[in-house]
Design an enzyme around this catalytic site. Structure first.
Site, short mmCIF file in Angstrom:
data_model
loop_
_atom_site.label_atom_id
_atom_site.label_comp_id
_atom_site.label_asym_id
_atom_site.label_seq_id
_atom_site.Cartn_x
_atom_site.Cartn_y
_atom_site.Cartn_z
N LYS A 81 0.72 -1.33 0.19
CA LYS A 81 -0.08 -0.10 0.01
C LYS A 81 0.91 1.20 0.13
O LYS A 81 0.75 1.97 -0.78
CB LYS A 81 -0.67 -0.01 1.36
N GLU B 219 -14.78 10.95 12.08
CA GLU B 219 -14.64 11.18 10.64
C GLU B 219 -16.09 10.97 10.01
O GLU B 219 -16.51 9.89 10.08
CB GLU B 219 -13.41 10.62 9.81
N GLU C 37 -17.81 7.60 1.14
CA GLU C 37 -17.00 7.07 -0.03
C GLU C 37 -17.77 7.69 -1.39
O GLU C 37 -18.83 7.74 -1.27
CB GLU C 37 -17.18 5.31 -0.05
N LYS D 31 -20.34 9.76 16.25
CA LYS D 31 -20.20 8.99 14.90
C LYS D 31 -21.04 7.81 14.71
O LYS D 31 -21.82 7.67 13.86
CB LYS D 31 -18.66 8.49 14.77
N ASN E 97 -24.33 7.51 12.18
CA ASN E 97 -24.55 6.44 11.07
C ASN E 97 -25.65 5.46 11.64
O ASN E 97 -26.56 5.07 10.53
CB ASN E 97 -23.03 5.42 11.22
N GLY F 206 -25.42 -1.18 2.65
CA GLY F 206 -24.39 -2.06 2.92
C GLY F 206 -23.13 -1.37 3.15
O GLY F 206 -22.96 -0.13 3.46
N CYS G 145 -19.27 0.74 6.78
CA CYS G 145 -19.68 1.19 7.91
C CYS G 145 -21.03 1.05 8.52
O CYS G 145 -21.31 0.34 9.55
CB CYS G 145 -19.70 2.41 7.57
C1 UGA Z 1 -21.48 6.29 5.74
C2 UGA Z 1 -21.82 7.82 6.11
O1 UGA Z 1 -22.78 8.25 5.39
C3 UGA Z 1 -20.68 8.66 6.37
O2 UGA Z 1 -21.01 9.85 6.98
C4 UGA Z 1 -19.71 7.89 7.53
O3 UGA Z 1 -18.64 8.72 7.35
C5 UGA Z 1 -19.33 6.66 6.55
O4 UGA Z 1 -20.50 5.70 6.58
C6 UGA Z 1 -18.24 5.84 7.71
O5 UGA Z 1 -18.65 5.53 8.69
O6 UGA Z 1 -16.89 5.89 7.19
P1 UGA Z 1 -20.58 5.28 3.29
O7 UGA Z 1 -20.48 3.83 3.84
O8 UGA Z 1 -19.51 5.72 2.25
O9 UGA Z 1 -20.95 6.47 4.35
O10 UGA Z 1 -22.02 5.23 2.45
P2 UGA Z 1 -23.38 6.00 2.32
O11 UGA Z 1 -23.40 6.90 1.22
O12 UGA Z 1 -23.87 6.16 3.59
O13 UGA Z 1 -24.23 4.84 1.88
C7 UGA Z 1 -24.32 3.65 2.86
C8 UGA Z 1 -25.40 2.61 2.10
O14 UGA Z 1 -26.66 3.24 2.24
C9 UGA Z 1 -25.33 2.41 0.70
O15 UGA Z 1 -25.26 0.87 0.30
C10 UGA Z 1 -26.42 3.27 -0.08
O16 UGA Z 1 -26.69 2.42 -1.44
C11 UGA Z 1 -27.42 2.92 1.02
N1 UGA Z 1 -28.51 4.05 0.73
C12 UGA Z 1 -28.14 5.37 1.13
C13 UGA Z 1 -29.79 3.58 0.49
O17 UGA Z 1 -30.21 2.54 0.60
N2 UGA Z 1 -30.83 4.46 0.67
C14 UGA Z 1 -30.42 5.97 0.74
O18 UGA Z 1 -31.39 6.55 0.91
C15 UGA Z 1 -29.04 6.16 1.11
#
Ligand code: UGA
Length: 439
Positions: free
Chosen positions: A38, A154, A158, A210, A214, A263, A266
């Site tokens: 990495k 944080e 993604e 945090k 979530n 999924g 996180c």
């Molecule tokens: C999430 C949080 O949004 C971030 O703020 C946090 O920092 C991060 O986890 C972490 O703990 O590191 P992330 O896992 O990148 O971020 O993805 P999200 O954009 O939150 O989406 C999570 C899942 O929810 C995805 O599978 C997405 O498809 C789903 N989703 C999202 C839905 O099914 N419906 C929605 O309306 C929004």
């Protein structure tokens, strides 16, 4: 106070983004990881995962000469502020959070600390971890070294990591002293100058912010998916329902999109770890609803398979399925706990001939599930398909022309697992369009 020198321990998703962006903002940064492969890649200007915009920022950071990568934690010693950014995955066979990497990072770093400094946790951890790490770091640091611990959760997503890091909605500083607060303010000065709100609080609250955030997001998604189940029973339309709820400012439309559910690395593990931790500290009842949030979310995957099966007369054996999507969400190559791959694997297990395409996550998917079949494009996997199933809402799937696709498939059947296609448009082109919770 002069600009602090920074170290970042852990160059996974969070650490690499943080180190790169801090160097771009003008700080001297040394980034450390135990994985030489990495480190080698990053030092050569290559980001080891898919994140829009990050390769450009890495090039900028390396060119500035302010960012260095190393596997030798001793090189972190001259820094004034050390950010711990290692992973906290789900413990195998348990809902608990695995703190092995956090403990290892602090244990490796502490003996090298030879000046007054701040160790800042950014990883997502069960509440109480920071208090334990405070004792650990003070115990392992050389006698007479003044080391403090702080927590700075944080919130980056993604797919939007660069933007979320450079322009966060808020910063949370969990600190035990004014000095720690001042050091953190100095470490985030360019971001604070933009007017970013800061919440100064204690360590436990910072850890909790945090997981509470979530958990709220996960709950919102499962709430609308629970409504979808009710809609399914009465022939109502969850898309119209969600759109109507979203127009109420108090509710809002973000994270209220019904479909296959959440999924990734996180949300699923964080709600499980939070429920587990709450039980450990005697307040399990307060967040027992998170078990239900998880159960609703898991049911989405099974119900999506049932929907496909129902369209095909109840039996998937020998059915040719085009699976669009593998990543847990668009603009990512992350397949951790990906609903798309779960659905594809279940259909494969039921005897379907599933072929998967994803614009970014194919290589990761192939490595993890070599037993599945893959193709090079959305149209390629749809060739002679009996049904097309959209599982991750990449923009390119939304743009596919139903007439063009009709010339490729064996049967015009489409399941919209993410509610992103225009149902009327597809039906007008002669397709049997189905989505969970839609009439
Ligand atoms: C999430 C949080 O949004 C971030 O703020 C946090 O920092 C991060 O986890 C972490 O703990 O590191 P992330 O896992 O990148 O971020 O993805 P999200 O954009 O939150 O989406 C999570 C899942 O929810 C995805 O599978 C997405 O498809 C789903 N989703 C999202 C839905 O099914 N419906 C929605 O309306 C929004």
């Amino acid at each position: 106070m002069s600009a602090p020198r920074l170290s970042v321990i852990g160059t996974g998703y969070l650490g690499a983004t943080h180190a790169i962006c801090m160097a771009v903002l003008g700080y001297e940064v040394v980034a450390v990881d135990v994985d030489p492969a990495k480190i080698e890649k990053l030092a050569a200007g290559e980001v080891p995962f898919f994140e829009p915009g990050l390769p450009e920022q890495l090039a900028k950071a390396l060119e500035s000469g302010r960012l260095r990568f190393t596997t030798d934690i001793a090189e972190a010693a001259p820094a004034d502020v050390h950010f711990v950014c290692v992973g906290t995955p789900q413990m195998p066979g348990s809902d608990a959070c695995d703190l092995t990497y956090v403990d290892a990072a602090v244990t490796a770093l502490a003996p090298h600390l030879d000046r007054r400094c701040l160790v800042v946790g950014k990883s997502t951890v069960p509440v109480g971890t920071a208090a334990r790490l405070t004792a650990l770091v003070q115990d392992l640091a050389p006698a007479g070294t003044d080391v403090e611990l702080a927590w700075n959760p944080e919130f980056l997503r993604e797919g939007f990591a660069v933007n979320d890091t450079l322009y966060p909605d808020r910063l949370v500083f969990g600190v035990a002293s004014d000095w720690a607060d001042e050091r953190l303010r100095a470490a985030f000065a360019p971001i604070l100058e933009q007017g970013t709100p800061v919440v100064r609080t204690d360590l436990a609250t910072a850890e909790l912010v945090k997981v509470a955030a979530n958990s709220f997001l996960a709950t919102k998604i499962s709430y609308i998916n629970a409504m979808a189940e009710v809609c399914e029973a009465v022939g109502a339309d969850v898309k119209d329902l969600a759109d109507s709820l979203a127009l109420d400012d108090r509710i809002g439309g973000r994270f209220l999109k019904p479909g296959l559910g959440f999924g990734g690395g996180c949300l699923p593990k964080d709600i499980r770890a939070f429920a587990h931790r709450a039980e450990e500290i005697g307040v399990g009842q307060a967040v027992s609803f998170l078990r239900e949030v998880d159960a609703i979310n898991r049911r989405r995957r099974a119900r999506t398979v049932d929907l496909v099966r129902g369209m095909l007369g109840g039996d998937l054996s020998g059915v040719r399925v085009a699976a669009w999507g593998a990543a847990f969400k668009p603009n990512s190559d992350d397949i951790r706990d990906a609903p798309a791959l779960d659905v594809a694997r279940t259909m494969h297990g039921l005897g379907a001939h599933v072929r998967i395409y994803d614009p970014a996550a194919l290589e990761n998917a192939k490595r993890a599930f070599p037993e599945l079949r893959y193709g090079d494009s959305a149209l390629d996997v749809a060739r002679d398909a009996d049904v097309v199933v959209l599982l991750t809402e990449w923009a390119e799937f939304r743009e596919i022309d139903p007439d063009a696709l009709a010339g490729v498939v064996a049967h015009r059947r489409i399941v919209d697992g993410r509610h992103v296609l225009d149902a009327a448009h597809w039906r007008a082109a002669g397709w049997e369009y189905r989505a969970l919770g839609r009439s």
